[in-house]
Design a protein around this motif. Sequence first.
Motif, PDB file in Angstrom:
ATOM      1  N   GLU A 257      45.565  37.808  36.014  1.00  0.00           N
ATOM      2  CA  GLU A 257      44.601  38.859  35.698  1.00  0.00           C
ATOM      3  C   GLU A 257      43.167  38.384  35.925  1.00  0.00           C
ATOM      4  OE1 GLU A 257      43.031  42.425  34.806  1.00  0.00           O
ATOM      5  OE2 GLU A 257      45.170  41.993  35.065  1.00  0.00           O
ATOM      6  N   LYS A 258      42.842  37.189  35.481  1.00  0.00           N
ATOM      7  CA  LYS A 258      41.478  36.671  35.582  1.00  0.00           C
ATOM      8  C   LYS A 258      41.066  36.345  37.013  1.00  0.00           C
ATOM      9  CE  LYS A 258      40.293  36.627  31.217  1.00  0.00           C
ATOM     10  NZ  LYS A 258      39.173  37.378  30.708  1.00  0.00           N
ATOM     11  N   THR A 259      42.045  36.123  37.882  1.00  0.00           N
ATOM     12  CA  THR A 259      41.723  35.777  39.276  1.00  0.00           C
ATOM     13  C   THR A 259      41.937  36.956  40.230  1.00  0.00           C
ATOM     14  OG1 THR A 259      43.962  34.903  39.629  1.00  0.00           O
ATOM     15  CG2 THR A 259      42.248  33.323  38.961  1.00  0.00           C
ATOM     16  N   ARG A 260      42.307  38.106  39.682  1.00  0.00           N
ATOM     17  CA  ARG A 260      42.570  39.287  40.523  1.00  0.00           C
ATOM     18  C   ARG A 260      41.373  39.569  41.436  1.00  0.00           C
ATOM     19  NH1 ARG A 260      46.593  42.386  39.726  1.00  0.00           N
ATOM     20  NH2 ARG A 260      46.713  42.016  37.487  1.00  0.00           N
ATOM     21  N   GLY A 261      41.648  39.743  42.725  1.00  0.00           N
ATOM     22  CA  GLY A 261      40.613  40.028  43.705  1.00  0.00           C
ATOM     23  C   GLY A 261      39.931  38.791  44.267  1.00  0.00           C
ATOM     24  N   ASN A 262      40.274  37.612  43.745  1.00  0.00           N
ATOM     25  CA  ASN A 262      39.648  36.378  44.209  1.00  0.00           C
ATOM     26  C   ASN A 262      40.642  35.406  44.838  1.00  0.00           C
ATOM     27  OD1 ASN A 262      36.934  36.884  43.332  1.00  0.00           O
ATOM     28  ND2 ASN A 262      37.709  36.672  41.250  1.00  0.00           N
ATOM     29  N   LEU A 263      41.863  35.860  45.091  1.00  0.00           N
ATOM     30  CA  LEU A 263      42.902  34.990  45.629  1.00  0.00           C
ATOM     31  C   LEU A 263      43.177  35.300  47.088  1.00  0.00           C
ATOM     32  CD1 LEU A 263      45.497  35.175  42.696  1.00  0.00           C
ATOM     33  CD2 LEU A 263      43.751  33.430  43.095  1.00  0.00           C
ATOM     34  N   THR A 264      43.613  34.278  47.802  1.00  0.00           N
ATOM     35  CA  THR A 264      44.106  34.501  49.155  1.00  0.00           C
ATOM     36  C   THR A 264      45.446  35.219  49.039  1.00  0.00           C
ATOM     37  OG1 THR A 264      45.363  32.438  49.294  1.00  0.00           O
ATOM     38  CG2 THR A 264      43.017  32.362  49.965  1.00  0.00           C
ATOM     39  N   LEU A 265      45.942  35.749  50.126  1.00  0.00           N
ATOM     40  CA  LEU A 265      47.229  36.432  50.116  1.00  0.00           C
ATOM     41  C   LEU A 265      48.336  35.472  49.685  1.00  0.00           C
ATOM     42  CD1 LEU A 265      48.793  39.012  50.613  1.00  0.00           C
ATOM     43  CD2 LEU A 265      48.963  38.380  53.023  1.00  0.00           C
ATOM     44  N   ASP A 266      48.308  34.239  50.179  1.00  0.00           N
ATOM     45  CA  ASP A 266      49.324  33.253  49.795  1.00  0.00           C
ATOM     46  C   ASP A 266      49.256  32.925  48.309  1.00  0.00           C
ATOM     47  OD1 ASP A 266      50.461  33.065  52.297  1.00  0.00           O
ATOM     48  OD2 ASP A 266      49.316  31.282  52.873  1.00  0.00           O
ATOM     49  N   GLU A 267      48.057  32.776  47.770  1.00  0.00           N
ATOM     50  CA  GLU A 267      47.904  32.490  46.342  1.00  0.00           C
ATOM     51  C   GLU A 267      48.408  33.659  45.496  1.00  0.00           C
ATOM     52  OE1 GLU A 267      43.945  29.599  46.475  1.00  0.00           O
ATOM     53  OE2 GLU A 267      43.704  31.784  46.370  1.00  0.00           O
ATOM     54  N   GLN A 268      48.082  34.874  45.931  1.00  0.00           N
ATOM     55  CA  GLN A 268      48.523  36.066  45.211  1.00  0.00           C
ATOM     56  C   GLN A 268      50.048  36.156  45.217  1.00  0.00           C
ATOM     57  OE1 GLN A 268      46.553  39.649  46.487  1.00  0.00           O
ATOM     58  NE2 GLN A 268      48.136  40.948  45.606  1.00  0.00           N
ATOM     59  N   ARG A 269      50.646  35.897  46.352  1.00  0.00           N
ATOM     60  CA  ARG A 269      52.112  35.928  46.441  1.00  0.00           C
ATOM     61  C   ARG A 269      52.745  34.836  45.586  1.00  0.00           C
ATOM     62  NH1 ARG A 269      52.697  36.985  52.907  1.00  0.00           N
ATOM     63  NH2 ARG A 269      52.370  39.235  52.808  1.00  0.00           N
ATOM     64  N   THR A 270      52.142  33.672  45.580  1.00  0.00           N
ATOM     65  CA  THR A 270      52.673  32.561  44.791  1.00  0.00           C
ATOM     66  C   THR A 270      52.741  32.921  43.321  1.00  0.00           C
ATOM     67  OG1 THR A 270      51.884  30.883  46.348  1.00  0.00           O
ATOM     68  CG2 THR A 270      52.265  30.157  44.088  1.00  0.00           C
ATOM     69  N   ILE A 271      51.653  33.423  42.774  1.00  0.00           N
ATOM     70  CA  ILE A 271      51.650  33.727  41.338  1.00  0.00           C
ATOM     71  C   ILE A 271      52.534  34.932  41.028  1.00  0.00           C
ATOM     72  CG2 ILE A 271      49.564  35.177  41.236  1.00  0.00           C
ATOM     73  CD1 ILE A 271      48.869  33.505  38.646  1.00  0.00           C
ATOM     74  N   GLU A 272      52.540  35.940  41.884  1.00  0.00           N
ATOM     75  CA  GLU A 272      53.400  37.108  41.655  1.00  0.00           C
ATOM     76  C   GLU A 272      54.871  36.722  41.692  1.00  0.00           C
ATOM     77  OE1 GLU A 272      52.251  40.001  44.582  1.00  0.00           O
ATOM     78  OE2 GLU A 272      50.430  40.544  43.493  1.00  0.00           O
TER      79      GLU A 272
END
Length: 108
Positions: free
Chosen positions: A72-87
Amino acid sequence: MSEPENPNTQQEAEEQFEMPLPPASFEWLVYSLDLGARMALGIIHFGEEKDAPKPDLKRAQHSIDMLAMLQEKTRGNLTLDEQRTIENNLTELRFRYVQVADELAKQQ
């Protein structure tokens, strides 16, 4: 022929066999929290099977909540790979949490 060097202190011995740490990154932070949750759920443990600790759902939930807060705190600040990793990690951990909780409920 020279003899191999013998470490003089415990610290020198530890340094001789120390594994290098990975670079600090978002992915490693996620993997670290993921590992803590998996250990709390009893999915990963070190040692023999008979010595496996009982799952600690409270501690596992805390690690999952920490990952969700980080997402939640990093939403909109992640690369696509980072977003996929956490999801992907959160989805897997939540699924495993439900599995372990169901198994524990059946045992009671």
